[in-house]
Motif scaffolding. Sequence first.
Motif, mmCIF file in Angstrom:
data_model
loop_
_atom_site.group_PDB
_atom_site.id
_atom_site.type_symbol
_atom_site.label_atom_id
_atom_site.label_comp_id
_atom_site.label_asym_id
_atom_site.label_seq_id
_atom_site.Cartn_x
_atom_site.Cartn_y
_atom_site.Cartn_z
ATOM 1 N N GLU A 57 0.830 -1.200 0.000
ATOM 2 C CA GLU A 57 0.000 0.000 0.000
ATOM 3 C C GLU A 57 0.867 1.255 0.000
ATOM 4 O O GLU A 57 0.582 2.224 -0.705
ATOM 5 N N LEU A 58 1.931 1.226 0.796
ATOM 6 C CA LEU A 58 2.821 2.382 0.881
ATOM 7 C C LEU A 58 3.535 2.625 -0.448
ATOM 8 O O LEU A 58 3.668 3.774 -0.886
ATOM 9 N N LYS A 59 3.986 1.561 -1.091
ATOM 10 C CA LYS A 59 4.640 1.692 -2.395
ATOM 11 C C LYS A 59 3.709 2.350 -3.406
ATOM 12 O O LYS A 59 4.111 3.238 -4.166
ATOM 13 N N SER A 60 2.484 1.907 -3.432
ATOM 14 C CA SER A 60 1.504 2.464 -4.358
ATOM 15 C C SER A 60 1.209 3.922 -4.035
ATOM 16 O O SER A 60 1.045 4.749 -4.938
ATOM 17 N N LEU A 61 1.181 4.241 -2.753
ATOM 18 C CA LEU A 61 0.837 5.573 -2.296
ATOM 19 C C LEU A 61 1.872 6.621 -2.703
ATOM 20 O O LEU A 61 1.524 7.743 -3.070
ATOM 21 N N VAL A 62 3.153 6.256 -2.638
ATOM 22 C CA VAL A 62 4.218 7.235 -2.906
ATOM 23 C C VAL A 62 4.755 7.156 -4.331
ATOM 24 O O VAL A 62 5.645 7.918 -4.699
ATOM 25 N N SER A 63 4.201 6.251 -5.143
ATOM 26 C CA SER A 63 4.667 6.107 -6.516
ATOM 27 C C SER A 63 4.500 7.418 -7.294
ATOM 28 O O SER A 63 3.435 8.020 -7.291
ATOM 29 N N GLY A 64 5.583 7.859 -7.936
ATOM 30 C CA GLY A 64 5.550 9.077 -8.732
ATOM 31 C C GLY A 64 5.537 10.359 -7.929
ATOM 32 O O GLY A 64 5.209 11.420 -8.461
ATOM 33 N N ARG A 65 5.894 10.275 -6.642
ATOM 34 C CA ARG A 65 5.829 11.465 -5.800
ATOM 35 C C ARG A 65 7.203 11.895 -5.270
ATOM 36 O O ARG A 65 7.324 12.502 -4.213
ATOM 37 N N GLY A 66 8.238 11.563 -6.019
ATOM 38 C CA GLY A 66 9.570 12.074 -5.718
ATOM 39 C C GLY A 66 10.303 11.395 -4.585
ATOM 40 O O GLY A 66 11.229 11.976 -4.005
ATOM 41 N N ILE A 67 9.910 10.164 -4.241
ATOM 42 C CA ILE A 67 10.608 9.431 -3.186
ATOM 43 C C ILE A 67 10.819 7.991 -3.641
ATOM 44 O O ILE A 67 9.911 7.364 -4.176
ATOM 45 N N MET A 68 12.035 7.476 -3.429
ATOM 46 C CA MET A 68 12.375 6.118 -3.832
ATOM 47 C C MET A 68 12.498 5.245 -2.590
ATOM 48 O O MET A 68 13.353 5.472 -1.737
ATOM 49 N N LEU A 69 11.643 4.241 -2.489
ATOM 50 C CA LEU A 69 11.691 3.338 -1.343
ATOM 51 C C LEU A 69 12.814 2.321 -1.532
ATOM 52 O O LEU A 69 13.085 1.881 -2.652
ATOM 53 N N PRO A 70 13.471 1.914 -0.447
ATOM 54 C CA PRO A 70 14.563 0.937 -0.551
ATOM 55 C C PRO A 70 14.036 -0.441 -0.950
ATOM 56 O O PRO A 70 12.916 -0.809 -0.608
ATOM 57 N N ASP A 71 14.855 -1.173 -1.706
ATOM 58 C CA ASP A 71 14.468 -2.535 -2.096
ATOM 59 C C ASP A 71 15.238 -3.591 -1.316
ATOM 60 O O ASP A 71 15.118 -4.791 -1.570
ATOM 61 N N SER A 72 16.058 -3.146 -0.352
ATOM 62 C CA SER A 72 16.803 -4.074 0.509
ATOM 63 C C SER A 72 17.044 -3.409 1.857
ATOM 64 O O SER A 72 16.958 -2.184 1.985
ATOM 65 N N LEU A 73 17.337 -4.226 2.861
ATOM 66 C CA LEU A 73 17.554 -3.702 4.208
ATOM 67 C C LEU A 73 18.884 -2.965 4.309
ATOM 68 O O LEU A 73 19.860 -3.353 3.661
ATOM 69 N N PRO A 74 18.960 -1.924 5.144
ATOM 70 C CA PRO A 74 20.245 -1.251 5.384
ATOM 71 C C PRO A 74 21.201 -2.176 6.128
ATOM 72 O O PRO A 74 20.784 -3.219 6.673
ATOM 73 N N ALA A 75 22.457 -1.805 6.181
ATOM 74 C CA ALA A 75 23.505 -2.685 6.722
ATOM 75 C C ALA A 75 23.230 -3.142 8.151
ATOM 76 O O ALA A 75 23.427 -4.327 8.482
ATOM 77 N N ASP A 76 22.765 -2.246 9.033
ATOM 78 C CA ASP A 76 22.554 -2.632 10.428
ATOM 79 C C ASP A 76 21.418 -3.648 10.575
ATOM 80 O O ASP A 76 21.536 -4.622 11.340
ATOM 81 N N MET A 77 20.346 -3.460 9.828
ATOM 82 C CA MET A 77 19.244 -4.419 9.876
ATOM 83 C C MET A 77 19.632 -5.752 9.236
ATOM 84 O O MET A 77 19.234 -6.815 9.706
ATOM 85 N N ARG A 78 20.420 -5.670 8.171
ATOM 86 C CA ARG A 78 20.881 -6.885 7.500
ATOM 87 C C ARG A 78 21.735 -7.728 8.450
ATOM 88 O O ARG A 78 21.607 -8.969 8.503
ATOM 89 N N LYS A 79 22.592 -7.065 9.213
ATOM 90 C CA LYS A 79 23.454 -7.754 10.176
ATOM 91 C C LYS A 79 22.614 -8.434 11.256
ATOM 92 O O LYS A 79 22.893 -9.570 11.665
#
Length: 204
Positions: A112-134
């Motif tokens: 829902e969030l991806k659909s909501l912000v699509s085309g509105r100047g914000i790029m959502l991450p497609d992978s976890l940041p390093a600390d969460m990945r660890k």
Amino acid sequence: MKKNFLAFSAILLAATLWSCGNNKSTSTETTDSTSTTTSTTGMDTSKTSTATTTPMNTAPIPKEDSLFVLEAAKGGMMEVEAGNLAQQNAASQRVKDFGAMMVRDHSAANNELKSLVSGRGIMLPDSLPADMRKHMDAMKKMTGKAFDNHYVSMMLSDHKKDVSKFEKESKDAKDADIRNWAGKTLPTLKTHLDSIQAISKGKM
């Protein structure tokens, strides 16, 4: 006698011709009436087929709301991955079931969030940041009771923070779409918190 016969024949012929003419007129009127009805029906049908569309919101999301969106997206991804791990590594069936609920609910919220912000100047991450990945990599090595204790503690802490942040955003967000999404998602997060608190207090 002959004159009377001729007169009778003339009258009969005139009556026949008049009858044919009248039938033709009636047939024409019936055809015209049917044609008019069909035409009118066709016009009414075309009027009811008009559809309306809602324009897509393309306005840039305010900076303060963008920070919330990015944090919510990363947190949602981690909840899904940790939920999958819980179904594989947990010893308690209650913990496994809670993990399945996390995967289902947070996957839906993320989409829902991806659909909501699509085309509105914000790029959502497609992978976890390093600390969460660890953190996720470390949890993969845990099994049984050790996993259960760590996961339940993690979910308690995360959902207390999430409920607080979503409550604030549902009231204070400058962007109406983000404010509404936060308000819509909040009851689900409260349900998650209630569930994990019950699991923590009970026997796993």
